[in-house]
Design a protein around this motif. Structure first.
Motif: not given
Length: 80
Positions: A24, A27-28, A30-31, A34, A71, A74
Motif C-alpha cells: 500500500s 502504490n500510494y 506511485a500515485y 504519476h 514504480y 517510488s
C-alpha cells in the motif's frame, strides 16, 4: 466494517495481513508521482510526429515506460 469484528472469518484474516502495508505504501507513492512522471516524459521528449501510424504501439510503449519509471522512483523514495 465486518473485519473489525471477531466473526470476519478468512476474509478478515486476508485483509488484516501485515504484508499489505508495504504494498500500500508503494502504490500510494506511485500515485503521488504519476503526474510528475507523465509531465516530465511528455515535455522532455515524446515525439508526436509518428503517432498517426503507430498509435497503439506508442501508447503501449509509453504506458509501460511510465509505469516502470513511476514504480522505480517510488521504490527509491520509500527507501529513505
Amino acid at each position: 466494517m465486518f473485519c473489525s469484528f471477531v466473526l470476519s472469518g478468512p476474509i478478515g484474516s486476508i485483509l488484516n495481513w501485515s504484508g499489505w502495508a508495504p504494498l500500500s505504501k508503494l502504490n500510494y507513492a506511485a500515485y503521488m508521482f504519476h503526474m510528475i512522471v507523465l509531465t516530465v516524459v511528455l515535455i522532455n521528449g515524446f515525439d508526436t510526429s509518428y503517432v498517426e501510424t503507430w498509435t497503439q504501439v506508442c501508447v503501449i510503449i509509453l504506458s509501460v515506460h511510465n509505469l516502470s519509471f513511476n514504480y522505480y522512483s517510488s521504490i527509491h523514495v520509500l527507501k529513505f
